[in-house]
Design an enzyme around this catalytic site. Structure first.
Site, PDB file in Angstrom:
ATOM      1  N   LYS A 116       0.997  -1.210   0.011  1.00 27.22           N
ATOM      2  CA  LYS A 116       0.224   0.054   0.023  1.00 27.22           C
ATOM      3  C   LYS A 116       0.907   1.133   0.061  1.00 27.22           C
ATOM      4  O   LYS A 116       1.724   1.355   0.958  1.00 27.22           O
ATOM      5  CB  LYS A 116      -1.058  -0.023   1.362  1.00 27.22           C
ATOM      6  CG  LYS A 116      -2.063   0.929   1.095  1.00 27.22           C
ATOM      7  CD  LYS A 116      -3.020   0.581   0.114  1.00 27.22           C
ATOM      8  CE  LYS A 116      -4.407   0.097   0.791  1.00 27.22           C
ATOM      9  NZ  LYS A 116      -5.204  -0.407  -0.132  1.00 27.22           N
TER      10      LYS A 116
ATOM     11  N   THR B 185      -3.384  -5.410   0.745  1.00 26.07           N
ATOM     12  CA  THR B 185      -2.899  -4.198   0.976  1.00 26.07           C
ATOM     13  C   THR B 185      -3.656  -3.440   1.883  1.00 26.07           C
ATOM     14  O   THR B 185      -3.210  -2.401   2.509  1.00 26.07           O
ATOM     15  CB  THR B 185      -2.668  -3.337  -0.467  1.00 26.07           C
ATOM     16  OG1 THR B 185      -4.097  -3.243  -0.767  1.00 26.07           O
ATOM     17  CG2 THR B 185      -1.880  -4.191  -1.578  1.00 26.07           C
TER      18      THR B 185
ATOM     19  N   HIS C 182      19.875  26.982 -12.129  1.00 28.82           N
ATOM     20  CA  HIS C 182      20.713  28.038 -12.865  1.00 28.82           C
ATOM     21  C   HIS C 182      19.942  29.395 -12.620  1.00 28.82           C
ATOM     22  O   HIS C 182      18.907  29.537 -12.832  1.00 28.82           O
ATOM     23  CB  HIS C 182      20.721  28.023 -14.417  1.00 28.82           C
ATOM     24  CG  HIS C 182      21.333  26.571 -14.861  1.00 28.82           C
ATOM     25  ND1 HIS C 182      22.750  26.270 -14.507  1.00 28.82           N
ATOM     26  CD2 HIS C 182      20.957  25.723 -15.297  1.00 28.82           C
ATOM     27  CE1 HIS C 182      22.839  25.045 -14.745  1.00 28.82           C
ATOM     28  NE2 HIS C 182      21.870  24.486 -15.639  1.00 28.82           N
TER      29      HIS C 182
END
Ligand SMILES: O=c1[nH]c(=O)c2[nH]c(=O)[nH]c2[nH]1
Length: 313
Positions: free
Chosen positions: A26, A71, A264
């Protein structure tokens, strides 16, 4: 000279179709644990993902669920353990869960628990820290991954910890010059630039006998200190110094993996307005970005086993 005939890889394969590596669990259970034994509450806010490995072939091949711990049950265990076992640190909580699945659920041979933690700081109200009100902290996310394999004397455990979304910027003390130049190079060397990154770092422990909280804070502080204090000749050098500092300070860390996007900042051209711009106004570009990745490790680091294996192994 005899011509070499190279056997090309076949494009039409005929082998049997078999099940490869598999795991299930899960993902991203959001657990908030409040400690309210006194009026001054404590909070832990985490996202927990479970992954169970073992022989679950019957579920894939025959639709046979007899070995499958749902799950949903894994989710319930995650929440129950937040109460029963507590959530003092994400590493100790991950260890409790991983050991439980391997020790107590027969078909599970290996369990990996990934935890992310979101930080809250106490609100300042009337000049003092409030007992039960917090302000969510920035973007930085603390992470841990615990993998437990086997049972009894054969049991082996791996713990990694780390952070992500950790954005740092220094407005001087960073250069980039002396680089390789070819016919496509247009970049101007600089001895003074902004250096900024959103760091992802993970480090691997060689033991579970660790003060998880203190070590996390210590490594994080060293990263900040090195980022600030090293006169950077490149992000590559800064990353190595950060990893090295963590390894020097903490003998139970075997390796540090770092990934740093170079965010940058380009000097903005103000000359059309008759203005000079000595490193004061920048365009913060978001993409593309340089991506610098490095592992800093001890030469005698023990084998990492499945410590870094996220997907089905
Ligand atoms: O720290 C840097 N490393 C690079 O490899 C690189 N390449 C580049 O264009 N800028 C930078 N900066």
């Amino acid at each position: 000279m005899t011509a070499q005939i190279t056997q090309a890889a076949p494009t039409h394969l005929t082998g049997d179709i078999v099940l490869g590596p598999h795991q299930y669990g899960k993902a991203e259970n959001r657990v908030v644990r409040i400690y309210r034994e006194t009026d001054r509450h404590e909070i832990r806010d985490v996202s927990v993902s479970t992954s169970l490995r073992g022989d679950f072939a019957a579920a894939h091949l025959q639709g046979d669920q007899s070995s499958v711990l749902p799950t949903d049950t894994q989710k319930q265990t995650v929440y129950a353990f937040a109460k029963q076992r507590g959530l003092e640190s994400i590493e100790s909580y991950g260890l409790e869960l991983a050991r439980h699945f391997v020790d107590d659920v027969e078909p599970v041979r290996c369990a990996r628990i990934d935890v992310e933690e979101y930080a809250w700081a106490r609100a300042q109200v009337n000049g003092r820290e409030h007992d039960h009100t917090w302000i969510r902290q920035g973007q930085e996310v603390r992470t841990a991954a615990v993998t437990v394999e086997g049972t009894g004397d054969e049991q082996r455990t791996w713990v990694t910890a780390g952070l992500k979304d950790f954005t740092l910027l220094k407005s001087t003390g960073s250069a980039f010059s002396g680089f390789l130049v070819d016919e496509y190079t247009t970049l101007t060397p600089t001895e003074d630039r902004i250096l900024a990154t959103t760091l992802i770092a993970e480090w691997r422990y060689t033991t579970t006998d660790v003060d998880w909280e203190a070590t996390y804070l210590g490594v994080r502080a060293l990263f900040v200190e090195r980022f600030a204090e090293v006169h950077s000749l490149a992000l590559q050098q800064t990353l190595f110094e950060m990893g090295k500092a963590a390894l020097e300070a903490y003998p139970m860390i075997a390796e540090v993996r770092l990934a740093a996007p170079n965010k940058h900042h380009f000097d903005y051209d103000l000359s059309p307005f008759g203005l000079d711009n000595p490193n004061e106004v920048f365009h913060a570009d978001d993409r593309p970005y340089g991506l610098i990745q490095a592992t800093v490790q001890r030469s005698d680091a023990p084998d990492a086993g499945p410590a870094w294996t996220r997907g089905a192994a």
